[in-house]
Design a protein around this motif. Structure first.
Motif, PDB file in Angstrom:
ATOM      1  N   LYS A  49      -6.641 -23.630   7.507  1.00 28.96           N
ATOM      2  CA  LYS A  49      -7.590 -23.089   6.522  1.00 28.96           C
ATOM      3  C   LYS A  49      -7.716 -21.576   6.673  1.00 28.96           C
ATOM      4  O   LYS A  49      -7.705 -20.840   5.689  1.00 28.96           O
ATOM      5  CB  LYS A  49      -8.957 -23.732   6.702  1.00 28.96           C
ATOM      6  CG  LYS A  49     -10.009 -23.198   5.764  1.00 28.96           C
ATOM      7  CD  LYS A  49     -11.364 -23.834   6.019  1.00 28.96           C
ATOM      8  CE  LYS A  49     -12.404 -23.260   5.069  1.00 28.96           C
ATOM      9  NZ  LYS A  49     -13.734 -23.810   5.360  1.00 28.96           N
ATOM     10  N   GLU A  50      -7.877 -21.120   7.911  1.00 29.99           N
ATOM     11  CA  GLU A  50      -8.049 -19.685   8.138  1.00 29.99           C
ATOM     12  C   GLU A  50      -7.634 -19.323   9.555  1.00 29.99           C
ATOM     13  O   GLU A  50      -7.590 -20.167  10.440  1.00 29.99           O
ATOM     14  CB  GLU A  50      -9.491 -19.246   7.876  1.00 29.99           C
ATOM     15  CG  GLU A  50     -10.508 -19.803   8.844  1.00 29.99           C
ATOM     16  CD  GLU A  50     -11.919 -19.311   8.573  1.00 29.99           C
ATOM     17  OE1 GLU A  50     -12.108 -18.124   8.270  1.00 29.99           O
ATOM     18  OE2 GLU A  50     -12.851 -20.125   8.682  1.00 29.99           O
TER      19      GLU A  50
ATOM     20  N   SER B 246     -14.457 -30.970  12.736  1.00 23.54           N
ATOM     21  CA  SER B 246     -13.733 -29.723  12.520  1.00 23.54           C
ATOM     22  C   SER B 246     -13.009 -29.284  13.789  1.00 23.54           C
ATOM     23  O   SER B 246     -13.622 -29.155  14.848  1.00 23.54           O
ATOM     24  CB  SER B 246     -14.741 -28.663  12.082  1.00 23.54           C
ATOM     25  OG  SER B 246     -14.108 -27.513  11.647  1.00 23.54           O
TER      26      SER B 246
ATOM     27  N   TYR C 107      -8.637 -27.286   8.040  1.00 22.06           N
ATOM     28  CA  TYR C 107      -9.634 -27.791   7.104  1.00 22.06           C
ATOM     29  C   TYR C 107     -10.380 -28.938   7.782  1.00 22.06           C
ATOM     30  O   TYR C 107      -9.772 -29.776   8.449  1.00 22.06           O
ATOM     31  CB  TYR C 107      -8.984 -28.290   5.807  1.00 22.06           C
ATOM     32  CG  TYR C 107      -8.607 -27.174   4.867  1.00 22.06           C
ATOM     33  CD1 TYR C 107      -9.563 -26.617   4.004  1.00 22.06           C
ATOM     34  CD2 TYR C 107      -7.313 -26.673   4.831  1.00 22.06           C
ATOM     35  CE1 TYR C 107      -9.222 -25.592   3.141  1.00 22.06           C
ATOM     36  CE2 TYR C 107      -6.964 -25.645   3.969  1.00 22.06           C
ATOM     37  CZ  TYR C 107      -7.918 -25.104   3.125  1.00 22.06           C
ATOM     38  OH  TYR C 107      -7.587 -24.076   2.268  1.00 22.06           O
ATOM     39  N   SER C 108     -11.680 -28.955   7.628  1.00 18.10           N
ATOM     40  CA  SER C 108     -12.505 -30.012   8.215  1.00 18.10           C
ATOM     41  C   SER C 108     -12.250 -31.329   7.491  1.00 18.10           C
ATOM     42  O   SER C 108     -11.825 -31.346   6.341  1.00 18.10           O
ATOM     43  CB  SER C 108     -13.982 -29.647   8.097  1.00 18.10           C
ATOM     44  OG  SER C 108     -14.243 -28.439   8.775  1.00 18.10           O
TER      45      SER C 108
ATOM     46  N   TYR D 197     -19.101 -33.458   8.797  1.00 18.36           N
ATOM     47  CA  TYR D 197     -17.680 -33.171   8.925  1.00 18.36           C
ATOM     48  C   TYR D 197     -17.284 -33.076  10.394  1.00 18.36           C
ATOM     49  O   TYR D 197     -18.109 -32.774  11.255  1.00 18.36           O
ATOM     50  CB  TYR D 197     -17.344 -31.838   8.246  1.00 18.36           C
ATOM     51  CG  TYR D 197     -17.573 -31.855   6.757  1.00 18.36           C
ATOM     52  CD1 TYR D 197     -16.534 -32.119   5.875  1.00 18.36           C
ATOM     53  CD2 TYR D 197     -18.838 -31.621   6.229  1.00 18.36           C
ATOM     54  CE1 TYR D 197     -16.744 -32.152   4.504  1.00 18.36           C
ATOM     55  CE2 TYR D 197     -19.059 -31.645   4.860  1.00 18.36           C
ATOM     56  CZ  TYR D 197     -18.005 -31.907   4.014  1.00 18.36           C
ATOM     57  OH  TYR D 197     -18.216 -31.936   2.666  1.00 18.36           O
TER      58      TYR D 197
ATOM     59  N   ASP E 221      -2.813 -22.766   4.494  1.00 16.05           N
ATOM     60  CA  ASP E 221      -2.584 -23.893   3.588  1.00 16.05           C
ATOM     61  C   ASP E 221      -1.289 -24.652   3.862  1.00 16.05           C
ATOM     62  O   ASP E 221      -0.860 -25.463   3.036  1.00 16.05           O
ATOM     63  CB  ASP E 221      -2.648 -23.467   2.117  1.00 16.05           C
ATOM     64  CG  ASP E 221      -4.056 -23.098   1.704  1.00 16.05           C
ATOM     65  OD1 ASP E 221      -5.011 -23.735   2.194  1.00 16.05           O
ATOM     66  OD2 ASP E 221      -4.209 -22.166   0.882  1.00 16.05           O
TER      67      ASP E 221
END
Length: 157
Positions: A67-68, A94, A83-84, A92, A113
């Motif tokens: 995700k980041e 994570s 991504y969670s 969630y 991604d």
């Protein structure tokens, strides 16, 4: 090997890996489902509980989508976040991957991604974060693994 194990549950249940356990000063036999964690709630929950119950002194491969990637200023550390995965409404799980390597940070920054597998060690449970978003309480149960070199990241797509 992973593809063969994905397709054959009986074979997957028979596979056992050996890892040297520094804490016990001996070898541990690790089941495949305790070593390879696919990107789904059931397997992430399983890994989370292994780590929380201090039963994961061995490396674990985590599959996920990046995700980041960010630098933690003033600490000399970098964080890769997947991504969670949604547990239930407002909850969630994570995973974050911690590294001190700028080369890993730069490599992972190009993989936003993308689906990857991380071969991590020294796992730990992080803080549970609770936030209010649009008057809705959202809870993130966080856990972390660590990597040192970019070869611990395998790109799946």
């Amino acid at each position: 090997m992973k593809n063969a194990l994905d397709d054959d549950k009986e074979l997957r249940n028979l596979v056992v890996l050996q890892f040297y356990n520094e804490y016990k000063k001996g070898y541990d036999n690790i089941k495949w489902n305790d070593f390879y964690v696919d990107y789904n709630l059931e397997q992430y929950e399983h890994a989370y509980h292994l780590i929380k119950n201090k039963k994961a002194y061995h490396p674990i491969c985590f599959s996920g989508v990046i995700k980041e990637v960010k630098e933690l200023f003033d600490k000399g550390h970098y964080i890769i976040k997947f991504y969670s995965i949604k547990r239930e409404k407002g909850k969630y799980i994570s995973l974050s991957i911690k590294t001190k390597s700028k080369k890993v940070f730069e490599f992972a920054s190009e993989l936003i991604d993308k689906k990857v597998v991380i071969y991590g060690c020294n796992h730990f449970i992080g803080k549970t974060n609770v936030s209010d978003k649009n008057n809705r309480k959202i809870t993130f149960n966080n856990f972390t693994t660590q990597i040192n070199v970019k070869t611990q990241i395998f790109v799946l797509d």
